[in-house]
Design an enzyme around this catalytic site. Structure first.
Site, PDB file in Angstrom:
ATOM      1  N   LYS A 277       0.454  -1.045  -0.093  1.00  0.00           N
ATOM      2  CA  LYS A 277      -0.603   0.072   0.111  1.00  0.00           C
ATOM      3  C   LYS A 277       1.214   1.388  -0.230  1.00  0.00           C
ATOM      4  CE  LYS A 277      -3.809  -2.076   2.159  1.00  0.00           C
ATOM      5  NZ  LYS A 277      -5.166  -1.701   1.525  1.00  0.00           N
ATOM      6  N   ARG A 351     -10.057 -11.954   2.378  1.00  0.00           N
ATOM      7  CA  ARG A 351     -11.043 -12.118   1.413  1.00  0.00           C
ATOM      8  C   ARG A 351     -10.826 -14.007   1.647  1.00  0.00           C
ATOM      9  NH1 ARG A 351     -11.516  -9.112  -4.161  1.00  0.00           N
ATOM     10  NH2 ARG A 351     -11.620  -7.033  -2.589  1.00  0.00           N
TER      11      ARG A 351
HETATM   12  N1  BES Z   1      -7.851  -3.229   4.771  1.00  0.00           N
HETATM   13  C1  BES Z   1      -8.335  -3.399   3.249  1.00  0.00           C
HETATM   14  C2  BES Z   1      -9.701  -2.160   3.041  1.00  0.00           C
HETATM   15  C3  BES Z   1      -9.338  -0.840   3.456  1.00  0.00           C
HETATM   16  C4  BES Z   1      -8.672  -0.254   2.982  1.00  0.00           C
HETATM   17  C5  BES Z   1     -10.162  -0.625   5.019  1.00  0.00           C
HETATM   18  C6  BES Z   1      -9.036   1.099   2.866  1.00  0.00           C
HETATM   19  C7  BES Z   1     -10.807   0.752   5.179  1.00  0.00           C
HETATM   20  C8  BES Z   1     -10.168   1.189   4.548  1.00  0.00           C
HETATM   21  C9  BES Z   1      -8.406  -4.837   2.316  1.00  0.00           C
HETATM   22  O1  BES Z   1      -7.670  -5.558   2.454  1.00  0.00           O
HETATM   23  C10 BES Z   1      -8.205  -3.727   1.089  1.00  0.00           C
HETATM   24  O2  BES Z   1      -6.631  -3.461   0.777  1.00  0.00           O
HETATM   25  N2  BES Z   1      -8.614  -3.823  -0.062  1.00  0.00           N
HETATM   26  C11 BES Z   1      -8.006  -3.785  -1.105  1.00  0.00           C
HETATM   27  C12 BES Z   1      -8.442  -4.218  -2.864  1.00  0.00           C
HETATM   28  C13 BES Z   1      -8.320  -4.539  -4.060  1.00  0.00           C
HETATM   29  C14 BES Z   1      -6.994  -4.933  -3.835  1.00  0.00           C
HETATM   30  C15 BES Z   1      -8.927  -5.324  -4.677  1.00  0.00           C
HETATM   31  C16 BES Z   1      -8.639  -2.817  -1.815  1.00  0.00           C
HETATM   32  O3  BES Z   1      -9.945  -2.098  -1.057  1.00  0.00           O
HETATM   33  O4  BES Z   1      -7.976  -1.773  -2.342  1.00  0.00           O
HETATM   34 ZN    ZN Z   2      -6.101  -5.833   2.236  1.00  0.00          ZN
END
Ligand code: BES
Ligand code: ZN
Ligand code: ZN
Length: 499
Positions: A277, A351
């Site tokens: 990230k 997931r």
């Molecule tokens: N934990 C994150 C989702 C999240 C993002 C929660 C911001 C709260 C605030 C999750 O694991 C994630 O990173 N999801 C990705 C999925 C994508 C790679 C398809 C996302 O939401 O960008």
């Molecule tokens: Zn994530």
């Protein structure tokens, strides 16, 4: 906080501060009327001159200068009577308690907000006043070494003018306190930095909670996970030196009935893994365990409320870090139900651990399963911070959750789980991919999960509601940081469960 009930004649009391709820455009009766008269109509005057406008959440302090025994009166606006709701009570009581806290007073008394002739029962008023107050006063100051001696409100009293309602008020207070403890436990677990809330430490804490509240505790370590072929959680954990854990809490209050299972995403820190990230706001990803925190907080609550149901809480816990042993884009994982997943993005890790936990839940032959997860950034974009995303395969379960959301103010909004979206997860080399592209991200995430359930199921995406990121739109009973969202919602769903 110590909370008691008092009764008798209001003008004989010498409270430090009494809170009175005021509706817009109304004459006073009951306690409000008696006090207004004793203060030579000062309250009526303030309203007449528009010095105080009793819109919901507005407050006004009146010093009584010896006219009556009570030293100060805090008026709190309840808005219009026709709009009065349980949320009004929580908003008004938390606004009042926040302004009292600023005055540096350590104890106060509430008269029954919006008493008489409302469609809301006495018990509900008391319960929601306590909820508003205790949730507003929550602070996470474990790591503060300064500002520790700010005076905190530690005593709350309810004044009722009918002695026969004292018993009912006391029982509403204790129900509310059990729920508040559950919410604040969830908030603590979520607010805790990942270095002090590792999967192992959370599992240890869950064991203590289980012992204290009469629940059964068990935990799957990596070895057991391998036996169950939990390729999701095992692979996500590979980049971390912290071993993964899968905690199981069981409340047995329902005899031979089939259980209701709660599953919570417990990523103790989500760096994204190899699909790293950006660093801005990455610290907020300590909250990626909020789903698991809510499940643990809810389990404590339902056990202490002794609900007549069998309820199981499952929390898969691991960090998601990059490293020499980390799982990688392109890897193919074999999941707990035997299905295979091609990893496209290691940041879509929630997931994967949920998929294993949901497939595992099937062993309990559940009557229903509800999962809670900070699953997608897409949900934050779609719904912001005022609604949790709801998806699922069972209309009845979704209805129960939607109405629980209206009652508790932890509102949910449904998104469709149509088969069309499943197409987006097709993989060339495995049964499915772990991401389906940016469009409809909340739904493709839930579609992914639907491959791992074979029972009535609802999924709650709490990515936008689990913590507050700025002060804009924050409710007065949700201080900045973790909200503990879901504890009151799911507890409400379970309290009103009929089989
Ligand atoms: N934990 C994150 C989702 C999240 C993002 C929660 C911001 C709260 C605030 C999750 O694991 C994630 O990173 N999801 C990705 C999925 C994508 C790679 C398809 C996302 O939401 O960008
Ligand atoms: Zn994530
Ligand atoms: Zn995550």
């Amino acid at each position: 906080m110590e909370i008691n009930v008092d009764t008798g004649k209001i003008l004989e009391k010498n409270y430090e501060l009494l809170v009175l709820g005021i509706f817009e455009e109304e004459k006073y009766h009951g306690v409000n009327g008696i006090i207004d008269k004793a203060l030579d109509k000062e309250i009526s005057q303030k309203l007449k001159t528009l010095e105080f406008n009793p819109k919901l959440r507005k407050t006004c302090l009146i010093t009584t200068y010896g006219k009556i025994g009570i030293k100060r009166i805090l008026l709190v606006g309840l808005g219009k009577r026709k709009d009065f709701s349980l949320e009004s009570i929580r908003m008004a009581s938390s606004s009042a308690i926040n302004s009292i806290q600023e005055l540096g007073i350590t104890s106060c008394t509430f008269s029954i907000l919006g008493d008489k002739a409302t469609k809301i029962s006495f018990d509900q008023i008391v319960e929601n006043t306590v909820v508003g107050c205790e949730l507003a006063l929550y602070q996470f100051n474990l790591y503060k070494t300064e500002d520790q001696n700010i005076k905190k409100i530690n005593k709350l009293l309810f004044f009722v003018d009918t002695p026969k309602s004292v018993g009912a008020v006391k029982s509403s207070i204790s129900i509310a306190q059990i729920m508040d403890n559950g919410v604040n436990l969830a908030r603590n677990l979520s607010n805790m930095p990942s270095s002090d809330a590792t999967p192992t430490q959370i599992a240890e804490k869950a064991k203590i909670i289980a012992d204290e509240s009469g629940m059964t505790f068990s935990v799957l370590n990596k070895k057991e996970m391998e036996k169950f072929s939990m390729g999701g959680i095992i692979n996500v954990s590979k980049g971390s030196s912290q071993p993964p854990k899968l905690v199981i809490l069981e409340h047995k209050g329902g005899g031979t009935a089939r259980p209701i299972v709660l599953v919570g995403k417990g990523i103790t820190f989500d760096s994204g893994g190899i699909s790293l990230k950006p660093s801005e706001k990455m610290e907020e990803m300590k909250h990626d365990k909020a789903g698991a925190a809510t499940v643990i907080g809810t389990m404590q609550t339902v056990a202490q409320l002794k609900l007549p149901l069998n309820i199981i809480g499952i929390a898969p816990l691991t960090e998601n870090l990059p490293g020499g042993s980390a799982y990688k884009p392109g890897d193919v994982l074999k999941m707990c139900n035997g299905k295979t997943v091609e990893v496209i993005n290691t940041d879509a890790e929630g997931r994967l651990i949920l998929a294993d936990a949901l497939a595992f839940a099937s062993r309990y032959k559940p009557q229903a399963v509800i999962d809670l997860a900070t699953l997608t950034g897409a949900c934050v974009i779609a719904l912001g911070s005022f609604a949790t995303g709801l998806l699922g395969n069972d209309d009845n379960l979704k209805k129960r959750i939607t109405s629980g959301g209206e009652i508790t103010g932890e509102r949910v909004w449904e998104l469709p789980l149509w088969d069309d979206y499943k197409e987006l997860l097709k993989s060339d080399i495995a049964d499915m991919k772990n991401v389906g592209g940016r469009p409809g991200g909340v739904i493709t995430a839930a579609s992914f999960l639907s491959n791992f359930v074979d029972y009535p199921w609802a999924h709650l995406d709490i990515a936008g509601t689990a913590w507050t990121q700025s002060n804009v739109g924050v409710k007065p009973y949700n201080p900045k940081g973790a909200t503990g969202v879901g504890v009151r919602l799911i507890t409400e769903v379970l309290r009103s469960w009929e089989t």
